[in-house]
Scaffold this motif. Structure first.
Motif, PDB file in Angstrom:
ATOM      1  N   TYR A   1       0.693  -1.482   0.066  1.00  0.00           N
ATOM      2  CA  TYR A   1       0.199  -0.144   0.150  1.00  0.00           C
ATOM      3  C   TYR A   1       1.226   0.955  -0.151  1.00  0.00           C
ATOM      4  O   TYR A   1       1.201   1.970   0.937  1.00  0.00           O
ATOM      5  CB  TYR A   1      -0.587   0.098   1.296  1.00  0.00           C
TER       6      TYR A   1
ATOM      7  N   GLU B   1       2.512   5.120  -1.168  1.00  0.00           N
ATOM      8  CA  GLU B   1       1.996   6.326  -1.117  1.00  0.00           C
ATOM      9  C   GLU B   1       1.550   6.933  -2.747  1.00  0.00           C
ATOM     10  O   GLU B   1       1.100   8.444  -2.890  1.00  0.00           O
ATOM     11  CB  GLU B   1       2.847   7.560  -0.336  1.00  0.00           C
TER      12      GLU B   1
ATOM     13  N   HIS C   1     -12.769  -1.400  -4.203  1.00  0.00           N
ATOM     14  CA  HIS C   1     -13.156  -0.137  -3.583  1.00  0.00           C
ATOM     15  C   HIS C   1     -12.988  -1.277  -2.498  1.00  0.00           C
ATOM     16  O   HIS C   1     -13.354  -0.174  -1.234  1.00  0.00           O
ATOM     17  CB  HIS C   1     -14.152   0.606  -3.777  1.00  0.00           C
TER      18      HIS C   1
ATOM     19  N   ARG D   1      -8.359  -1.615  -1.096  1.00  0.00           N
ATOM     20  CA  ARG D   1      -8.326   0.121  -1.528  1.00  0.00           C
ATOM     21  C   ARG D   1      -6.834   0.882  -1.457  1.00  0.00           C
ATOM     22  O   ARG D   1      -6.447   0.175   0.168  1.00  0.00           O
ATOM     23  CB  ARG D   1      -9.543   0.851   0.020  1.00  0.00           C
TER      24      ARG D   1
ATOM     25  N   THR E   1      -3.974   6.260  -0.883  1.00  0.00           N
ATOM     26  CA  THR E   1      -4.047   7.420  -1.635  1.00  0.00           C
ATOM     27  C   THR E   1      -5.338   7.025  -2.280  1.00  0.00           C
ATOM     28  O   THR E   1      -5.624   6.104  -2.505  1.00  0.00           O
ATOM     29  CB  THR E   1      -3.185   7.235  -2.860  1.00  0.00           C
ATOM     30  N   PRO E   2      -5.950   8.375  -2.416  1.00  0.00           N
ATOM     31  CA  PRO E   2      -7.396   9.020  -3.155  1.00  0.00           C
ATOM     32  C   PRO E   2      -7.020   8.151  -4.376  1.00  0.00           C
ATOM     33  O   PRO E   2      -5.958   8.399  -4.987  1.00  0.00           O
ATOM     34  CB  PRO E   2      -7.551  10.491  -3.150  1.00  0.00           C
ATOM     35  N   VAL E   3      -8.410   8.117  -4.903  1.00  0.00           N
ATOM     36  CA  VAL E   3      -8.617   7.302  -6.468  1.00  0.00           C
ATOM     37  C   VAL E   3      -9.437   8.361  -7.334  1.00  0.00           C
ATOM     38  O   VAL E   3     -10.557   9.049  -5.930  1.00  0.00           O
ATOM     39  CB  VAL E   3      -8.790   6.267  -6.206  1.00  0.00           C
ATOM     40  N   HIS E   4      -8.985   8.611  -8.182  1.00  0.00           N
ATOM     41  CA  HIS E   4      -9.292  10.153  -8.962  1.00  0.00           C
ATOM     42  C   HIS E   4      -9.868   9.139 -10.277  1.00  0.00           C
ATOM     43  O   HIS E   4      -9.104   9.256 -10.615  1.00  0.00           O
ATOM     44  CB  HIS E   4      -8.871  11.353  -9.314  1.00  0.00           C
TER      45      HIS E   4
ATOM     46  N   ASP F   1     -19.766   2.755  -2.582  1.00  0.00           N
ATOM     47  CA  ASP F   1     -19.194   4.699  -2.663  1.00  0.00           C
ATOM     48  C   ASP F   1     -19.922   5.759  -3.302  1.00  0.00           C
ATOM     49  O   ASP F   1     -20.758   5.298  -3.273  1.00  0.00           O
ATOM     50  CB  ASP F   1     -17.610   4.852  -2.315  1.00  0.00           C
TER      51      ASP F   1
ATOM     52  N   SER G   1     -20.178  15.127  -9.713  1.00  0.00           N
ATOM     53  CA  SER G   1     -18.765  15.735  -9.704  1.00  0.00           C
ATOM     54  C   SER G   1     -18.563  15.735 -11.303  1.00  0.00           C
ATOM     55  O   SER G   1     -19.473  13.883 -12.280  1.00  0.00           O
ATOM     56  CB  SER G   1     -17.908  14.700  -9.590  1.00  0.00           C
TER      57      SER G   1
END
Length: 484
Positions: free
Chosen positions: A116, A118, A351, A356, A359-362, A373, A379
């Motif tokens: 996991y 960064e 997810h 998961r 780091t944020p997932v975009h 989620d 958005s």
């Protein structure tokens, strides 16, 4: 006997079932090879709901700590900076058995690590062997069929196993490894792990090298005899699972030291073995082991299903600084593993908490079964856009590599299936060789056709005359005259 032509599911004849279509002999594989995609996609959907391979497994949480900075070779942050710690999860497994099968059977062990980092999750999905039975993913469904149950008898079929191996001589190196002492590890803590494939590392300057991973067990390598393994399989089929859990629960934390072999990029074109052939190893004299860091397992799962059964790993889950090689087997796994998880666990498997990333997932992926989620909320849901949605990061594009050659279904460059298998045999002690031969003879005796036995004996003999002769004698046969 009437000859039946092999066809696709839509009835078209198959011209080559042994070699996938690649750009030149070293690839990469071409997505236009629809037969390869059909075989892999169909294979991934043949079992419900357990994993099609590696169904029986055990897992644990831990961390990886860098002890030797690798920034000279890779910009992957998890390998940069002495003292850098990355949380990780590992799943050990057997390959061929079902979910309820015994832990102590003779089988390769899966060694799948999820870091996991960064920069996203990095999955290193390997085995406890540095090699594999085949080197082209197009043969994988057929190989695993031989390891599973016969569709008529619903029993394991040694005739199918040895028929396939004898007709696929590239398997000899791994067969020798598997039938030797390391085919029966004493515990999951007392075996090494390997990335097996060759991967590409790229540093911050864009310079690339080829790399192989070796996790060396700090507890040492220990194995068990066939007699003990059989006894434990009957008395405690979950022996390895229990041992790992109890060791961690008792704070006897197992650990492995990660080493890598590094090959300069251009040397791949001149090395004496194809460095992308997963049935081969690199000589440690040519490319010595370099220490990278230490992996420690220090926490058991709280819920087996949520954390072990639902864990999904894919060799294609890379982070910046780590990329694929032209290894044909790896190229197929890049598709097959993620596709298997989309089928088995669901399109939104990444997810789940165990999968998961930290780091944020975009991204712009939306909907799908079991989307639990916010599904991106309100958005922007397409790209490019004029509303400030996430955009690509050009500095993390994969490094370019040259592709040459005709697009065709072509075999690997080398057909030397015997040198390294013979070297492995000769590295063994006299006692190890005796156990190896006894194991092979015991496994081959039930094979129904003598021609299969004789074909396999020729492979052993070509690797080492003593090897083939001893197996032949054990089976009450003679080495065929044409191979002497």
């Amino acid at each position: 006997m009437t000859k039946n032509n092999l066809t696709t599911s839509w009835g078209a004849p198959v011209g080559d079932n042994q070699n996938s279509m690649t750009a030149g002999s070293r690839g990469p594989s071409l997505i236009q090879d629809t037969y390869l995609l059909e075989k892999l996609a169909h294979f991934n959907r043949e079992r419900v709901p357990e994993r099609v391979v590696h169904a029986k497994g055990a897992g644990a949480h831990g961390y990886f700590e860098v002890t030797n900075d690798m920034s000279k070779y890779t910009k992957a942050k998890l390998f940069n900076g002495v003292g850098t710690r990355t949380p990780m999860f590992i799943r050990f497994s057997t390959v061929a058995g079902e979910l309820g099968s015994a832990d102590t059977v003779r089988d390769p062990r899966g060694f799948a690590v999820k870091f996991y980092t960064e920069e996203g999750n990095y999955d290193l999905v390997g085995n406890n062997t540095p090699i594999f039975f085949i080197r082209d993913a197009i043969k994988f469904p057929d190989f695993i069929h031989t390891q599973k149950r016969d569709p008529k008898t619903h029993l394991k079929n040694p005739t199918a196993v040895w028929d396939f191996w004898s007709l696929s001589p590239e398997s000899l190196h791994q067969v020798t490894y598997l039938m030797g002492d390391r085919g029966l590890p004493a515990t999951l803590r007392h075996m090494n792990g390997y990335g097996s494939h060759t991967f590409k590392w790229v540093n911050a300057e864009g310079e690339a090298v080829w790399v192989k991973y070796h996790f060396i067990a700090d507890q040492g390598v220990k194995n068990m005899t066939a007699e003990v393994a059989t006894k434990i399989a009957g008395e405690n089929p979950d022996y390895h699972t229990e041992d790992l859990f109890n060791a961690i629960e008792n704070r006897d934390f197992p650990s492995w030291t990660l080493h890598v072999q590094i090959m300069p990029f251009e040397e791949a074109n001149t090395y004496r073995f194809d460095p992308f052939d997963v049935t081969k190893v690199w000589s440690h004299k040519d490319y010595p082991l370099i220490e990278v860091g230490r992996m420690v397992l220090d926490r058991n799962p709280e819920n087996y299903f949520a954390e072990v059964e639902q864990a999904t790993f894919s060799p294609g889950s890379f982070v910046p600084g780590i990329e694929a090689s032209p290894d044909k087997m790896l190229q197929g796994r890049l598709f097959a593993y993620a596709d298997a998880h989309r089928y088995r666990v669901g399109i939104n498997h990444n997810h789940l908490p165990i999968n998961r990333p930290l780091t944020p997932v975009h991204n712009y992926q939306r909907d799908g079964q079991m989307r639990f989620d916010g599904n991106g909320g309100g958005s922007v849901y397409y790209e490019p856009n004029s509303f400030g949605g996430p955009t690509e990061v050009p500095e993390h594009k994969q490094t370019p590599f040259q592709v040459t050659g005709l697009a065709e279904q072509v075999a690997c460059d080398s057909n030397d299936h015997y040198t390294q298998a013979g070297d492995l045999y000769r590295l063994m002690s006299a006692e190890e060789r005796t156990r190896l031969v006894e194991t092979i003879v015991g496994a081959m005796k039930p094979v129904e056709k003598e021609e299969i036995k004789l074909r396999q004996i020729q492979h052993f003999y070509k690797a080492d005359p003593e090897y083939g002769t001893r197996v032949a004698e054990g089976l009450g046969l003679s080495v065929p005259q044409e191979v002497r």
